[in-house]
Scaffold this active site. Structure first.
Site, PDB file in Angstrom:
ATOM      1  N   GLU A   1      32.691   6.745  90.595  1.00 32.19           N
ATOM      2  CA  GLU A   1      31.980   6.571  91.841  1.00 32.19           C
ATOM      3  C   GLU A   1      30.972   7.785  91.850  1.00 32.19           C
ATOM      4  O   GLU A   1      31.415   9.010  91.794  1.00 32.19           O
ATOM      5  CB  GLU A   1      33.064   6.370  93.009  1.00 32.19           C
ATOM      6  CG  GLU A   1      32.289   6.234  94.251  1.00 32.19           C
ATOM      7  CD  GLU A   1      33.443   5.839  95.496  1.00 32.19           C
ATOM      8  OE1 GLU A   1      33.188   6.818  96.391  1.00 32.19           O
ATOM      9  OE2 GLU A   1      34.207   4.841  95.349  1.00 32.19           O
TER      10      GLU A   1
ATOM     11  N   ARG B   1      41.055   3.798  97.066  1.00 28.61           N
ATOM     12  CA  ARG B   1      40.210   4.789  96.093  1.00 28.61           C
ATOM     13  C   ARG B   1      40.097   4.007  94.987  1.00 28.61           C
ATOM     14  O   ARG B   1      40.902   3.280  94.359  1.00 28.61           O
ATOM     15  CB  ARG B   1      41.117   5.934  95.915  1.00 28.61           C
ATOM     16  CG  ARG B   1      41.104   6.906  97.083  1.00 28.61           C
ATOM     17  CD  ARG B   1      39.610   7.711  97.490  1.00 28.61           C
ATOM     18  NE  ARG B   1      39.801   8.487  98.663  1.00 28.61           N
ATOM     19  CZ  ARG B   1      39.511   8.476  99.889  1.00 28.61           C
ATOM     20  NH1 ARG B   1      39.233   7.016 100.324  1.00 28.61           N
ATOM     21  NH2 ARG B   1      39.604   9.205 100.808  1.00 28.61           N
TER      22      ARG B   1
ATOM     23  N   HIS C   1      31.225   2.510  99.124  1.00 21.78           N
ATOM     24  CA  HIS C   1      32.108   3.524 100.002  1.00 21.78           C
ATOM     25  C   HIS C   1      31.720   3.679 101.284  1.00 21.78           C
ATOM     26  O   HIS C   1      31.581   4.814 101.871  1.00 21.78           O
ATOM     27  CB  HIS C   1      32.323   4.580  99.128  1.00 21.78           C
ATOM     28  CG  HIS C   1      33.559   5.303  99.371  1.00 21.78           C
ATOM     29  ND1 HIS C   1      34.281   6.211  98.461  1.00 21.78           N
ATOM     30  CD2 HIS C   1      34.497   5.315 100.336  1.00 21.78           C
ATOM     31  CE1 HIS C   1      35.344   6.827  99.130  1.00 21.78           C
ATOM     32  NE2 HIS C   1      35.444   6.300 100.370  1.00 21.78           N
TER      33      HIS C   1
END
Length: 315
Positions: free
Chosen positions: A259, A231, A278
């Site tokens: 993000e 993450r 991602h």
């Protein structure tokens, strides 16, 4: 547990999932503005995939009959903010078994692409430049995996044929493993300096938020590669930028903080960084594995058996 008055919310059409038990009303909801039915009738909520935390938890406060929250991600940090709205005894389950292969595949891709200079070669192709020379190999490199759970183990599975010099494993707490010892997080400071490649596969928790800070990065050896498929907030972006701009470290990031990474952010153009958006779990492997998990979980739920992958139970 079956009941014709009980709803199950799914992000996929129910007719596309083989093996779903009868006795529920299946409602499709993947984050649209309008709910598909009254949330008060929902007993099993499968969260939308790769949507914002605010959207994901939006129906929870209106689900008094809810028994299970099932994510389609390995991490559960995006739903934690809504659990306070639930009654005691609700089970939160993750998608263990769905993302290991795909995420580990991307982790290995990032390692190999970064070491072998593939991003520069792609740019060279665009500019018709022949960038020959010698590049680092993964063979004989020492690899440190931080977060040795199912995904971390899957990463090591894929490292085996590449003849790494060594693989060191770190998890929340120390334990024995068939492949060798798993070290505790507290051991990290003494392990970082020996690693050529550091792969982050840890979940995001209060303990791991900002784990890769200025001190962590300073302990990494000159020229080492940091790979993050965990993450974004596990890494202190400002601290990483400083090391990249100094030319001391390299990075390959499938996740960032913030993000999505906004236009104009300095990380986009930092030296020696490879960024993917991602997509660790977003591959052709995702949907069939996710649907098999949902069929298993709902079959167990309908029969009154304990569901799998329970991460926590609300109090």
């Amino acid at each position: 547990m079956t009941s014709t008055t009980a709803d199950v919310w799914l992000p996929f059409p129910a007719e596309g999932i083989d093996g779903l038990p009868e006795g529920f009303r299946y409602r499709r909801w993947d984050g649209e503005d309008e709910f598909p039915a009254d949330p008060a009738d929902c007993v099993f909520y499968v969260t939308p995939y790769m949507k914002s935390p605010a959207l994901t938890v939006r129906p929870l406060a209106r689900m008094p009959r809810l028994r299970v929250v099932q994510t389609l991600t390995a991490g559960i940090d995006h739903v934690l903010g809504g659990l306070g709205d639930l009654r005691p005894g609700v089970r939160l389950c993750n998608a263990r078994g769905v993302h290991e292969a795909s995420t580990a595949e991307l982790a290995l891709t990032l390692v190999l692409a970064s070491l072998r200079g593939v991003p520069a070669m792609v740019r060279g192709q665009d500019e018709e430049r022949w960038l020959g020379g010698f590049y680092p190999a993964l063979a004989d490199k020492s690899v440190l995996i931080v977060g040795y759970g199912a995904i971390g183990a899957a990463v090591e599975d894929r490292l085996v044929p590449f003849e790494c010099g060594s693989v060191t494993r770190v998890a929340r707490s120390a334990r024995a493993h068939a492949r060798g010892p798993v070290h505790a997080l507290e051991d990290l400071p003494g392990l970082l300096g020996a690693a050529d490649v550091v792969v982050l596969t840890t979940p995001l928790t209060e303990r791991t938020r900002g784990l890769v800070d200025k001190d962590f990065l300073a302990r990494m050896k000159d020229g080492a590669l940091l790979v993050n498929v965990a993450r974004g907030p596990v890494v202190d972006t400002a601290a990483l930028l400083a090391e990249l701009e100094a030319g001391r470290l390299r990075a390959a990031l499938d996740v960032t903080d913030p993000e999505p990474l906004p236009p104009g952010h300095p990380l986009w153009h930092a030296p020696h960084v490879l960024i993917t958006p991602h997509v660790g779990g977003s591959s052709s492997a995702f949907e069939p594995r996710a649907k098999r998990l949902l069929a298993r979980q709902l079959t167990r739920f309908a029969a009154g058996d304990p569901v799998e992958n329970t991460v926590l139970i609300t109090e």
